[in-house]
Design a protein around this motif. Structure first.
Motif, PDB file in Angstrom:
ATOM      1  N   GLU A   1     -17.190  66.038  13.637  1.00  0.00           N
ATOM      2  CA  GLU A   1     -17.548  66.054  12.218  1.00  0.00           C
ATOM      3  C   GLU A   1     -18.200  67.381  11.832  1.00  0.00           C
ATOM      4  N   SER A   2     -18.966  67.962  12.734  1.00  0.00           N
ATOM      5  CA  SER A   2     -19.587  69.260  12.482  1.00  0.00           C
ATOM      6  C   SER A   2     -18.761  70.408  13.043  1.00  0.00           C
ATOM      7  N   LEU A   3     -18.107  70.171  14.178  1.00  0.00           N
ATOM      8  CA  LEU A   3     -17.349  71.251  14.821  1.00  0.00           C
ATOM      9  C   LEU A   3     -16.169  71.709  13.974  1.00  0.00           C
ATOM     10  N   ILE A   4     -15.601  70.822  13.181  1.00  0.00           N
ATOM     11  CA  ILE A   4     -14.425  71.200  12.404  1.00  0.00           C
ATOM     12  C   ILE A   4     -14.765  72.279  11.378  1.00  0.00           C
ATOM     13  N   PHE A   5     -16.004  72.284  10.869  1.00  0.00           N
ATOM     14  CA  PHE A   5     -16.411  73.331   9.928  1.00  0.00           C
ATOM     15  C   PHE A   5     -16.538  74.673  10.639  1.00  0.00           C
ATOM     16  N   ALA A   6     -17.089  74.647  11.860  1.00  0.00           N
ATOM     17  CA  ALA A   6     -17.173  75.884  12.636  1.00  0.00           C
ATOM     18  C   ALA A   6     -15.782  76.382  13.002  1.00  0.00           C
ATOM     19  N   TYR A   7     -14.868  75.481  13.302  1.00  0.00           N
ATOM     20  CA  TYR A   7     -13.489  75.852  13.632  1.00  0.00           C
ATOM     21  C   TYR A   7     -12.829  76.571  12.460  1.00  0.00           C
ATOM     22  N   VAL A   8     -13.004  76.022  11.255  1.00  0.00           N
ATOM     23  CA  VAL A   8     -12.394  76.623  10.065  1.00  0.00           C
ATOM     24  C   VAL A   8     -13.051  77.957   9.735  1.00  0.00           C
ATOM     25  N   ASP A   9     -14.376  78.013   9.825  1.00  0.00           N
ATOM     26  CA  ASP A   9     -15.109  79.223   9.436  1.00  0.00           C
ATOM     27  C   ASP A   9     -14.974  80.331  10.479  1.00  0.00           C
ATOM     28  N   GLN A  10     -15.355  80.041  11.732  1.00  0.00           N
ATOM     29  CA  GLN A  10     -15.383  81.069  12.764  1.00  0.00           C
ATOM     30  C   GLN A  10     -14.028  81.277  13.425  1.00  0.00           C
ATOM     31  N   GLY A  11     -13.245  80.217  13.548  1.00  0.00           N
ATOM     32  CA  GLY A  11     -11.969  80.329  14.236  1.00  0.00           C
ATOM     33  C   GLY A  11     -10.836  80.787  13.346  1.00  0.00           C
ATOM     34  N   LEU A  12     -10.681  80.135  12.195  1.00  0.00           N
ATOM     35  CA  LEU A  12      -9.571  80.463  11.291  1.00  0.00           C
ATOM     36  C   LEU A  12      -9.954  81.448  10.205  1.00  0.00           C
ATOM     37  N   ASN A  13     -11.251  81.741  10.074  1.00  0.00           N
ATOM     38  CA  ASN A  13     -11.742  82.672   9.040  1.00  0.00           C
ATOM     39  C   ASN A  13     -11.295  82.240   7.647  1.00  0.00           C
TER      40      ASN A  13
ATOM     41  N   VAL B   1     -24.058  72.590  17.481  1.00  0.00           N
ATOM     42  CA  VAL B   1     -23.170  73.643  16.995  1.00  0.00           C
ATOM     43  C   VAL B   1     -23.963  74.890  16.589  1.00  0.00           C
ATOM     44  N   GLY B   2     -25.254  74.730  16.380  1.00  0.00           N
ATOM     45  CA  GLY B   2     -26.079  75.886  16.056  1.00  0.00           C
ATOM     46  C   GLY B   2     -26.501  76.679  17.282  1.00  0.00           C
ATOM     47  N   PHE B   3     -26.317  76.111  18.483  1.00  0.00           N
ATOM     48  CA  PHE B   3     -26.762  76.782  19.699  1.00  0.00           C
ATOM     49  C   PHE B   3     -25.606  77.141  20.635  1.00  0.00           C
ATOM     50  N   LEU B   4     -24.521  76.384  20.609  1.00  0.00           N
ATOM     51  CA  LEU B   4     -23.413  76.599  21.531  1.00  0.00           C
ATOM     52  C   LEU B   4     -22.149  76.964  20.762  1.00  0.00           C
ATOM     53  N   ASP B   5     -21.263  77.679  21.434  1.00  0.00           N
ATOM     54  CA  ASP B   5     -19.976  78.033  20.847  1.00  0.00           C
ATOM     55  C   ASP B   5     -19.170  76.756  20.587  1.00  0.00           C
ATOM     56  N   TYR B   6     -18.576  76.677  19.415  1.00  0.00           N
ATOM     57  CA  TYR B   6     -17.825  75.468  19.070  1.00  0.00           C
ATOM     58  C   TYR B   6     -16.671  75.221  20.031  1.00  0.00           C
ATOM     59  N   ARG B   7     -16.117  76.285  20.624  1.00  0.00           N
ATOM     60  CA  ARG B   7     -15.006  76.118  21.559  1.00  0.00           C
ATOM     61  C   ARG B   7     -15.468  75.407  22.834  1.00  0.00           C
ATOM     62  N   VAL B   8     -16.675  75.726  23.284  1.00  0.00           N
ATOM     63  CA  VAL B   8     -17.222  75.037  24.457  1.00  0.00           C
ATOM     64  C   VAL B   8     -17.427  73.553  24.161  1.00  0.00           C
ATOM     65  N   LEU B   9     -17.925  73.261  22.962  1.00  0.00           N
ATOM     66  CA  LEU B   9     -18.172  71.872  22.599  1.00  0.00           C
ATOM     67  C   LEU B   9     -16.866  71.097  22.454  1.00  0.00           C
TER      68      LEU B   9
ATOM     69  N   ALA C   1     -10.060  73.947  20.588  1.00  0.00           N
ATOM     70  CA  ALA C   1     -10.878  74.977  21.235  1.00  0.00           C
ATOM     71  C   ALA C   1     -10.227  76.346  21.142  1.00  0.00           C
ATOM     72  N   TYR C   2      -8.933  76.372  20.803  1.00  0.00           N
ATOM     73  CA  TYR C   2      -8.225  77.645  20.640  1.00  0.00           C
ATOM     74  C   TYR C   2      -7.842  77.785  19.167  1.00  0.00           C
ATOM     75  N   PRO C   3      -8.398  78.784  18.460  1.00  0.00           N
ATOM     76  CA  PRO C   3      -8.179  78.882  17.009  1.00  0.00           C
ATOM     77  C   PRO C   3      -6.777  79.383  16.650  1.00  0.00           C
ATOM     78  N   ASP C   4      -5.885  78.474  16.441  1.00  0.00           N
ATOM     79  CA  ASP C   4      -4.531  78.785  15.986  1.00  0.00           C
ATOM     80  C   ASP C   4      -4.133  77.709  14.983  1.00  0.00           C
ATOM     81  N   LEU C   5      -3.646  78.114  13.807  1.00  0.00           N
ATOM     82  CA  LEU C   5      -3.395  77.166  12.737  1.00  0.00           C
ATOM     83  C   LEU C   5      -2.328  76.149  13.112  1.00  0.00           C
ATOM     84  N   ARG C   6      -1.276  76.576  13.797  1.00  0.00           N
ATOM     85  CA  ARG C   6      -0.225  75.638  14.165  1.00  0.00           C
ATOM     86  C   ARG C   6      -0.749  74.595  15.153  1.00  0.00           C
TER      87      ARG C   6
END
Length: 453
Positions: free
Chosen positions: A233-245, A361-369, A297-302
């Protein structure tokens, strides 16, 4: 699913639930948006969702209360009461009235537990055992479909009409459900069970969950998965922001794709129950979340689209497998308590994991989580899969164990056969050894109470 929809009683129930599920989907997000507008605080808006979840601690008491009354009239009355609970929302005017929204949200959460427990028992009474998976699959499919548009419609209606209009729409939905379900035929009631002292009755649902092997494994495995699944629920925001920009609004696109996966999962769930059994279907649902999390854990849109689609498929599989297992493995007088206790046991880890995910998510990389979520759900799915034999697919029987070889009875002289008082060759009490019946104990299904129609 056509078979279950051909039943007039289920079609009536389905129509009523369609109205109440639409009202529920529209209201939940709108209440949080309303608090945000009144206060300008994200934290206070999020607390609205917490107010809805908090009454889960009362689930055993709610289940005990539900089991004391006939299912259909109780379900009708609960919908009417839920509609009445929304009336105080018409008094909300400014930030000083936020406590009214919180109070309504908490009572609405309590009502949601009550309606869920009553519905589980009502379905158990109306639907034959062999069609329970189809009934739960239809309801989950519709619920996932409503989730595609319900929150968006609720937000749009709130922006156009305001919170009071949404309260009115919600009341109409619940009153419609009550009116439709009133037309259901009253099922033949089972003989009343012996009453125990109220502390024993209150804990009967939890004792049944702990004592029934299939239910115990289902809750342990699903609980393990729920401890980390809420991270998303929280990681998906980090994925969109940090991973997909991309902007946070793009989460809405992913949620829509997830809803499509939910529709697919709901349609496929009855077939999986018939092939894998309830615990096997639950295992598949939890395990499907593993590759989804690992792909995120791997930021790719597809990969992201494929991952959220798979995550959407997993949710109805877990719900249909779990609900069908409860209905099939629980005596009818206990269904309300067991369903409510299950909701509490499952919702507790989910609430904890949502909060823990927001913190981590504020302390660890979202990919690790996400990798951690993938490994944990794979372990939980594997644990459940190893217990799939506890609820074999309907229509199958466990193999009969071989009996011990028996020695033939000694041959008696022919002249003894005509003597009076001597055992004859067909008299098993004297001549033949007793068959080995130790391995022929009845299965759970042979001991389960039957539905009386």
């Amino acid at each position: 699913m056509r078979t279950i929809l051909r039943r007039p009683d289920f079609r009536l129930l389905f129509g009523g639930l369609l109205a109440s599920m639409a009202a529920e989907s529209i209201l939940l997000l709108a209440l949080a948006i309303w608090v945000k507008d009144l206060t300008g605080s994200n934290g206070l808006a999020g607390a609205t969702i917490f107010a809805v979840i908090a009454p889960m601690t009362l689930a055993p008491l709610v289940g005990w209360f539900v089991d004391r009354y006939p299912r259909r009239p109780f379900f009708v009355a609960a919908n009417v009461v839920t509609a009445a609970l929304l009336v105080p929302l018409f008094t909300v005017r400014d930030a000083g009235d936020v406590w009214v929204v919180y109070l309504v949200a908490a009572l609405y959460g309590l009502s949601s537990i009550t309606l869920g427990a009553a519905l589980s028992g009502l379905i158990r009474e109306l639907v034959p055992v062999e069609l329970l998976a189809e009934a739960n699959g239809v309801l989950q499919t519709v619920r996932q479909g409503i989730r595609l548009v319900g929150p968006l419609v609720g937000a749009a209606l709130y922006a156009a009409l305001g919170g009071w209009a949404l309260a009115g729409i919600g009341m109409v939905g619940f009153l419609t459900a009550a009116a439709v379900v009133t037309a259901l035929p009253t099922p033949q009631q089972l003989p009343p069970a012996a009453r125990l002292r109220w502390p024993a009755e209150l804990g009967a649902g939890l004792r049944h969950l702990a004592g029934e092997p299939a239910l115990r494994r289902a809750l342990l495995g699903y609980g393990l998965g729920s401890l980390v699944m809420g991270f998303s629920e929280s990681l998906i925001f980090a994925y969109v922001d940090q991973g997909l920009n991309r902007d946070a609004a793009f989460v809405g696109v992913l949620v829509t794709v997830q809803g499509v996966g939910g529709l697919l999962g709901g349609l496929c769930s009855p077939t999986l129950v018939r092939r894998l059994g309830e615990v096997g279907t639950l295992a598949a649902g939890v395990a499907f979340f593993s590759p989804a999390a690992l792909a995120l854990a791997y930021p790719d849109l597809r990969l992201g689209f494929a991952a959220v689609l798979l995550a959407g498929v997993s949710l109805p599989l877990t719900m249909v497998g779990l609900h069908t297992l409860i209905q099939r493995r629980t005596p009818p007088p206990l269904v309300g308590r067991v369903a409510a206790a299950t909701q509490a046991v499952v919702s507790g880890p989910q609430a904890f994991s949502i909060g823990a995910g927001a913190l981590l998510v504020g302390f660890l990389d979202y990919r690790v989580l996400f990798a951690l979520v993938g490994l944990a759900t794979l372990a939980a799915g594997s644990y459940l899969w190893r217990g799939r034999h506890l609820s074999p697919p309907p229509g199958t029987r466990p193999p009969t164990p071989p009996t011990r070889p028996t020695l033939p009875a000694p041959r008696r002289p022919v002249e003894d056969a005509d003597r009076p008082g001597l055992p004859q060759s067909g008299d098993r009490r004297h001549g033949d050894p007793l068959p080995d019946t130790a391995s022929g104990r009845p299965t759970w299904g042979d001991r389960s109470p039957r539905m009386h129609r």
